[in-house]
Design a protein around this motif. Structure first.
Motif, short mmCIF file in Angstrom:
data_model
loop_
_atom_site.label_atom_id
_atom_site.label_comp_id
_atom_site.label_asym_id
_atom_site.label_seq_id
_atom_site.Cartn_x
_atom_site.Cartn_y
_atom_site.Cartn_z
N ARG A 1 -10.04 69.54 61.68
CA ARG A 1 -10.75 70.51 60.85
C ARG A 1 -10.17 70.53 59.44
O ARG A 1 -8.97 70.45 59.25
N PHE A 2 -11.04 70.61 58.48
CA PHE A 2 -10.59 70.57 57.10
C PHE A 2 -11.42 71.54 56.27
O PHE A 2 -12.63 71.67 56.44
N GLN A 3 -10.73 72.24 55.37
CA GLN A 3 -11.41 73.23 54.54
C GLN A 3 -11.55 72.65 53.13
O GLN A 3 -10.56 72.60 52.38
N SER B 1 -2.76 76.32 52.81
CA SER B 1 -2.43 76.65 51.43
C SER B 1 -1.02 76.20 51.06
O SER B 1 -0.76 75.87 49.90
N ILE B 2 -0.11 76.16 52.05
CA ILE B 2 1.25 75.72 51.75
C ILE B 2 1.23 74.28 51.24
O ILE B 2 1.86 73.95 50.23
N VAL B 3 0.46 73.44 51.93
CA VAL B 3 0.38 72.03 51.54
C VAL B 3 -0.27 71.91 50.16
O VAL B 3 0.21 71.17 49.29
N THR B 4 -1.34 72.65 49.93
CA THR B 4 -2.02 72.59 48.64
C THR B 4 -1.09 73.01 47.51
O THR B 4 -1.01 72.35 46.46
N LEU B 5 -0.38 74.12 47.76
CA LEU B 5 0.51 74.62 46.72
C LEU B 5 1.61 73.61 46.41
O LEU B 5 1.89 73.31 45.23
N LEU B 6 2.22 73.06 47.46
CA LEU B 6 3.31 72.11 47.23
C LEU B 6 2.79 70.83 46.60
O LEU B 6 3.50 70.18 45.82
N ALA B 7 1.53 70.46 46.91
CA ALA B 7 0.93 69.30 46.24
C ALA B 7 0.87 69.56 44.74
O ALA B 7 1.20 68.69 43.92
N GLY B 8 0.47 70.77 44.37
CA GLY B 8 0.43 71.16 42.95
C GLY B 8 1.80 71.05 42.31
O GLY B 8 1.94 70.53 41.20
N PHE B 9 2.81 71.56 43.03
CA PHE B 9 4.17 71.48 42.47
C PHE B 9 4.63 70.02 42.36
O PHE B 9 5.38 69.66 41.45
N PRO C 1 -3.35 84.46 51.28
CA PRO C 1 -1.97 84.59 51.76
C PRO C 1 -0.99 84.74 50.60
O PRO C 1 -1.29 84.39 49.47
N LEU C 2 0.18 85.28 50.93
CA LEU C 2 1.23 85.38 49.92
C LEU C 2 1.87 83.99 49.80
O LEU C 2 2.40 83.46 50.77
N PRO C 3 1.80 83.39 48.60
CA PRO C 3 2.20 81.98 48.47
C PRO C 3 3.60 81.72 48.99
O PRO C 3 4.55 82.42 48.64
N LEU C 4 3.70 80.71 49.83
CA LEU C 4 4.95 80.19 50.39
C LEU C 4 5.65 81.15 51.34
O LEU C 4 6.72 80.87 51.85
N ILE C 5 5.09 82.33 51.59
CA ILE C 5 5.73 83.30 52.47
C ILE C 5 4.89 83.50 53.73
O ILE C 5 5.40 83.47 54.83
N SER C 6 3.58 83.72 53.55
CA SER C 6 2.70 83.96 54.69
C SER C 6 2.73 82.80 55.67
O SER C 6 2.86 81.64 55.27
N TYR C 7 2.58 83.17 56.95
CA TYR C 7 2.55 82.15 57.98
C TYR C 7 1.22 81.41 57.97
O TYR C 7 0.17 82.01 57.83
N GLY C 8 1.31 80.12 58.15
CA GLY C 8 0.13 79.32 58.44
C GLY C 8 -0.71 78.93 57.24
O GLY C 8 -0.35 79.14 56.08
N PHE D 1 6.00 73.24 56.15
CA PHE D 1 6.81 73.03 54.95
C PHE D 1 7.16 71.55 54.80
O PHE D 1 7.11 70.99 53.71
N LEU D 2 7.48 70.94 55.93
CA LEU D 2 7.86 69.54 55.90
C LEU D 2 6.70 68.68 55.39
O LEU D 2 6.89 67.83 54.51
N VAL D 3 5.51 68.93 55.92
CA VAL D 3 4.32 68.21 55.47
C VAL D 3 4.12 68.46 53.98
O VAL D 3 3.86 67.54 53.20
N GLY D 4 4.26 69.72 53.58
CA GLY D 4 4.07 70.09 52.18
C GLY D 4 5.06 69.38 51.27
O GLY D 4 4.68 68.82 50.23
#
Lengths: 624, 380
Positions: B122-124, B358-366, B348-355, B65-68
């Protein structure tokens, strides 16, 4: 122009944004309605499914009742054993798991097959199926190490039946083994539920006869398990009701005396207390080790038993049918007296053979040269055949058949064991029915010395002595203590009751008289014994090709028989002994009977004990 | 009229935040941030139970979350024109990396999805495309006339389809479809005619069975089979879906209580802290807990659409709306999967699922949405 354009474009996007919001709300509404469907309308169903997942009802097998001898010594108990079990519902790839386990510990094809059979059977879900029993500590360690690889495979401790005396009681106590499809198919729902935790079932002997009493009532434990079947907590427990301990009339010492006296010979010994019908000893040799059968006998072990020419799995005492020979002469004598064809004074001259009246046919006595002048007493003591040929012919087969039926010949005794055979008490009707043939005088002559068609099991022979000792009153022999079977109404009443003691005196002289055929067996006895020797000619075995290679001469010898009861004035034991190919009833079988009677009748100091009290005091019984 | 007087008379939403507003000066949209923080707090609350009360799990999640949030905050400082400028470059890099993944990617679970970048790890690349694809479509329409001409539609579709095909080749059909969707929603926002939309829907209806038989990999086909009939293999492929439906259904209206879900805590529910965490929420907090989550999601999506509605240039509007809808599609796909409405796709369920990244990607969008909102200027 450009501004107007922008306005229009702006409107387009704004419209689409509103559409989007509507879409989002509608779809979220759809998801919510799905949740309402699952969580509200279908809640009960899923609640039940979740509980079914989590809560397992485990059956707790009741401990099987013990079998004890009459003095409380253990004849069958339960011992802990570790077995490998599989819960098929938790195994994803059953074949892979089985193969993996086989690489780890030895599991033979037999066990795999049995496992598969049980898998196909009607069974409760989540119930463990045993794969292998009697794991060694080493094997337990191997499996424990690798258990994470196979969920649904586990080691369970269970109590298995143990017979501390091995083959000694094998033919009377029988054994239990793994419950099978036929057992399950024969059960009604309630019984099936009661056996849900049980892996064993009484297969033979007392174990089978008293299965219901020994089994007890199943208990249940509701446990919460995780997805890998590990118990998290016990939610509820109903303890099982243990099976009933059953005291048997058998006496370990008497049984062992009979067993040892027979030695390595094939044969059977039955000893019954005529006062209450209690079976004191029930021996058939050779026996088998019932412990081998409990967790499933291996093919090798089973083949060894099956192919043994001595037939250790054959229950000679209960199912072996032999010509009773001379052992029925006392009863034949009583029949002749009752028919009035002879009395105690009448004598005949025995030249060593009997000429069948109206024919030239000669029937030989066993003693060449004959017994000379004999009356009924000497005819019984010396076992004179000619006397009984004559008497038998005079009274006729109908009287013989009617009279001997009172001693239990030709019908099962009703002992509390299954598979008992009835022997044959021949009669006109029987021959017509079984042989489609008329009755001849020659048949009567043969029957009068217990040969010909007549057959009896050792148990039946013992029963004839029980009825003789009770002077005509029947009683059903019982292996288990407790309420005896209904007393048979049939009672033999002699026209002259004095004939009972006179015949007993004749039987006593068989052992104690100068010329008795079993003098050797009576020598030095502390009490008086009434007994009769006999030999059964070997007809069937002579034609049995299979045995010929072994020891033809030995296997063709006559079977030795001996029946007796003692003490004469207050009978407390009736015995029948069969020694296959033992030749002489008096010399071979007689001493066996004597050893059994000594074991029951004598106290520790070698003199006749007080028969009104138990043979051993409770504190003596405790030490085996 | 002085400019100050003009501003005073404008409706509040056109006036923009005042200069004294700290959030505005930090380029943070307070309502959106509040919504996101509420969802994340709620997520941590559920994760504590789903992860078996493992504090370390929460700490690692907090780090993400912090990174995001850092990414979000940094991106929010740039004006939208910066994104507009860099979009084609980002897309180009993403495309190159997708090709590289197929050639030299790291293989895991039968698919090549990761690229090893020295010094980075590693990067996706498909994660990058989740933003780059809608951004490029928005970029493409930045100065086009709307509604789009047929030619423009074809070009936009090409922008979408090329990366989608490359990702589908990995194979990762779920992500490919999601990325295609995120690009297509921009086309929709741009005013794609309803007739074309209708035709496309009809085409998909016809093409789906053909895809099943001729295009899909075995494992994908199995997922569809399982979706259509989970009871056919209750211990194997159907296990997940049966267990998650059981978890949801047994939760009832008010749930079994926090930390008391039997399905998740006794391990009947697989992936309970990652893809299937929604089932844990449903089981323990019931329908009421779900409604609260949906309300929070709806608030965040609504705020994003509102931002998009008031955005000042076409690129910003389209991108903002696209990101908002993408966020919603993730929710839809995850909840639909967990409740047995859609096939199992690893979303994953956005912002809820562990790991996950996607959290970083989503927060980048926000972060981009916040930038759009806090860099508005008055149009004269």
């Amino acid at each position: 122009m450009r501004l107007r354009d922008r306005q229009r474009e702006s409107q387009i996007i704004q419209m689409r944004l509103i559409w989007t919001l509507a879409f989002v709300v509608i779809v979220l509404g759809a998801l919510v309605s799905r949740m309402i469907w699952l969580q509200w309308l279908q809640h009960d169903r899923f609640q039940a499914l979740a509980d079914q997942n989590r809560v397992q009802t485990q059956a707790i097998a009741p401990p099987r009742g013990l079998l004890l001898d009459r003095h409380g010594r253990i004849l069958a108990d339960n011992q802990p054993d570790f077995s490998l079990v599989v819960i098929p519902e938790q195994v994803r790839d059953l074949d892979a798991a089985l193969n993996g386990l086989r690489e780890l510990i030895s599991i033979d094809d037999d066990q795999i097959e049995r496992f598969h059979t049980q898998l196909k059977q009607r069974r409760r879900a989540w119930e463990a199926i045993p794969l292998r029993s009697r794991l060694t500590m080493e094997e337990i360690a191997l499996i424990a190490e690798a258990r994470h690889e196979w969920p649904g495979v586990r080691i369970e401790a269970e109590a298995i039946r143990h017979y501390p005396h091995g083959d000694l009681f094998s033919h009377v106590i029988g054994y239990v083994n793994r419950i099978n499809a036929e057992d399950i198919a024969a059960m009604d729902e309630a019984t099936l539920a009661n056996y849900s935790g049980t892996n064993f079932y009484g297969r033979a002997g007392i174990e089978r006869q008293y299965e219901q009493r020994l089994h007890g009532k199943v208990g249940y434990r509701k446990v919460e398990t995780n997805a890998r079947g590990r118990v998290q907590q016990v939610l509820e427990e109903i303890p099982p009701v243990p099976g009933e301990d059953i005291h048997l009339n058998l006496d370990l010492d008497v049984q062992r005396a009979a067993w040892d006296a027979l030695g390595s010979r094939r044969g059977a010994v039955i000893a019954i207390d005529p006062r209450d019908g209690g079976v004191l000893a029930f021996v058939s040799r050779p026996g088998f080790d019932p412990n081998l059968f409990v967790t499933g006998i291996s093919l090798t072990d089973y083949a060894a038993y099956r192919d043994d020419p001595d037939r250790p799995l054959f229950n000679r005492a209960l199912q072996g049918q032999y010509p009773p020979g001379s052992t029925i002469k006392s009863m034949m004598g009583l029949a002749a007296l009752d028919a009035g064809v002879t009395d105690w004074q009448r004598t005949i001259r025995d030249p060593g053979f009997f000429n069948l009246p109206g024919t030239t046919r000669i029937i030989r006595d066993w003693k060449r040269g004959g017994h000379g002048v004999v009356n009924l007493h000497t005819a019984v003591v010396e076992s004179c055949d000619t006397y009984f040929y004559d008497a038998g012919l005079k009274m006729g087969i109908d009287h013989i058949a009617n009279f001997l039926a009172h001693f239990g010949l030709g019908k099962i005794t009703g002992i509390d064991l299954q598979g008992e055979l009835a022997g044959i008490l021949p009669s006109r009707e029987w021959k017509q029915r079984a042989r489609k043939s008329a009755w001849f005088h020659g048949d009567t002559v043969n029957t009068s010395i217990g040969q010909g068609y007549m057959l009896a099991t050792p148990l039946q022979l013992a029963q004839t002595m029980v009825v003789s000792a009770r002077r005509g009153k029947q009683i059903v022999p019982r292996v288990a203590m407790g309420a005896p079977a209904a007393e048979p109404q049939d009672q033999l009443v002699l026209k002259n009751p004095d004939n009972w003691p006179r015949m007993e005196a004749a039987l006593a002289d068989v052992l104690h008289g100068q010329r008795g055929t079993a003098r050797a067996a009576g020598h030095g006895a502390q009490y008086r014994i009434a007994g009769k020797s006999g030999t059964a000619q070997v007809f069937s075995l002579a034609s049995d090709v299979e045995y010929k290679e072994l020891d033809v001469a030995e296997r063709l010898r006559d079977h030795a028989l001996f029946v007796a009861f003692a003490p004469v004035d207050n009978p407390a034991i009736a015995v029948a002994v069969l020694v296959e190919n033992g030749e002489s009833g008096g010399r071979t079988a007689g001493p066996v009977a004597r050893a059994v009677m000594d074991a029951w009748l004598l106290d520790g100091k070698g003199s006749l004990r007080d028969l009104s009290r138990p043979r051993l005091q409770p504190d003596e019984g405790a030490t085996p | 009229m002085s400019s100050r007087e003009y501003l005073r008379q404008l409706p509040s939403h056109q006036r923009g935040p005042s200069n004294r507003d700290l959030a505005f000066r930090l380029h943070v949209d307070a309502p959106l941030l509040a919504g996101l923080l509420a969802i994340m707090a709620y997520g941590m609350f559920i994760l504590y139970s789903a992860g078996g009360e493992d504090i370390n799990l929460l700490i690692r999640q907090s780090m993400r979350f912090l990174v995001g949030f850092t990414t979000m905050f940094v991106l929010a400082q740039f004006p939208p024109r910066t994104f507009r400028f860099w979009t084609p470059v980002l897309y180009g890099i993403g495309l190159v990396m997708l090709v590289l993944v197929l050639l030299v990617g790291i293989e895991a679970k039968g698919a090549q999805r990761w690229l090893y970048i020295p010094g980075f790890g590693r990067f996706q690349p498909s994660e990058l495309m989740k933003i780059a694809v809608p951004a490029l479509v928005a970029w493409f329409f930045r100065d086009r006339a709307l509604p789009p001409s047929f030619r423009d539609v074809v070009i936009a579709l090409t922008i979408v389809i090329v990366p989608a095909l490359l990702i589908g080749k990995q194979p990762d059909l779920g992500t490919a479809l999601l990325i295609a969707m995120s690009g297509l929603v921009i086309l929709f926002m741009a005013g794609l005619s309803w007739r074309i939309i209708g035709a496309a829907v009809a085409f998909v209806a016809v093409a789906a069975p053909l895809m099943y038989f001729y295009v899909m990999h075995d494992y994908q086909r199995r997922r569809v089979d399982t979706f259509l009939n989970p009871e056919a293999d209750p211990l194997g492929a159907g296990w997940n879906i049966i267990q998650s439906k059981t978890a949801i259904g047994s939760g009832g209206i008010d749930g079994k209580g926090w930390l008391n879900g039997t399905q998740s805590r006794l391990d009947f529910l697989p992936e309970s802290s990652t893809d299937f965490i929604f089932a844990v929420l449903a089981e323990e907090l019931g329908l009421l807990g779900i409604l609260l989550l949906f309300a929070l999601y709806l608030f965040v999506i609504g705020r994003c659409l509102w931002i998009s509605y008031h955005a000042q240039d076409l690129f910003s509007r389209l991108l903002g709306a696209g990101l908002a809808i993408t966020f919603f599609i993730y929710i839809l796909v995850n909840v639909g999967m967990v409740s047995g409405l859609l096939p199992v796709v690893g979303v994953p369920l956005p912002l809820i699922s562990y790991g996950g990244t996607s959290i970083v990607t989503l927060l980048a969008g926000f972060g981009m949405l916040m930038s759009i909102h806090t860099h508005r200027r008055l149009i004269g």
